[in-house]
Design a protein around this motif. Structure first.
Motif, PDB file in Angstrom:
ATOM      1  N   SER A  15       0.840  -1.201   0.000  1.00 50.81           N
ATOM      2  CA  SER A  15       0.000   0.000   0.000  1.00 50.81           C
ATOM      3  C   SER A  15       0.874   1.250   0.000  1.00 50.81           C
ATOM      4  N   LEU A  61      -5.373   6.025   1.811  1.00 49.89           N
ATOM      5  CA  LEU A  61      -4.544   4.828   1.726  1.00 49.89           C
ATOM      6  C   LEU A  61      -4.933   4.097   0.448  1.00 49.89           C
ATOM      7  N   GLN A  62      -3.934   3.763  -0.355  1.00 49.82           N
ATOM      8  CA  GLN A  62      -4.173   3.127  -1.641  1.00 49.82           C
ATOM      9  C   GLN A  62      -3.502   1.758  -1.697  1.00 49.82           C
ATOM     10  N   SER A  63      -4.069   0.859  -2.460  1.00 47.33           N
ATOM     11  CA  SER A  63      -3.455  -0.435  -2.708  1.00 47.33           C
ATOM     12  C   SER A  63      -2.570  -0.331  -3.940  1.00 47.33           C
ATOM     13  N   GLU A  64      -1.404  -0.962  -3.913  1.00 49.88           N
ATOM     14  CA  GLU A  64      -0.514  -0.938  -5.079  1.00 49.88           C
ATOM     15  C   GLU A  64      -1.153  -1.621  -6.285  1.00 49.88           C
TER      16      GLU A  64
END
Length: 81
Positions: A15, A61-64
């Protein structure tokens, strides 16, 4: 802009964080993302948008594995002066 994320935990493996500037009309501008695994490290972000035009600062928050989105889980908010 310099973000000093005191108390923001390091992004977990897989993330990262993305910053967003949001205007009163809903316009969203991404001044950048950061992938810092340590806490308390200043993050430098850049945007040509004036703070008065987009005074709401949001970090998600981001997921790769996904495209960055301002609708991701919000982990930090602030009003710019």
């Amino acid at each position: 802009m310099v973000l000093e994320p005191d108390g923001l935990p390091a992004a977990a493996a897989g993330s990262y964080y993305t910053a967003w500037l949001r205007g009163p009309d809903g316009t969203v501008v991404p001044p950048g993302s950061f992938h810092e695994r340590r806490t308390g490290i200043p993050v430098f972000l850049w945007s040509a948008v004036e703070p008065a035009a987009s005074p709401e600062f949001v970090v998600t928050l981001q997921s790769e594995n996904d495209q960055p989105s301002p609708d991701g889980p919000v982990v930090l908010t602030a009003r710019l002066r």
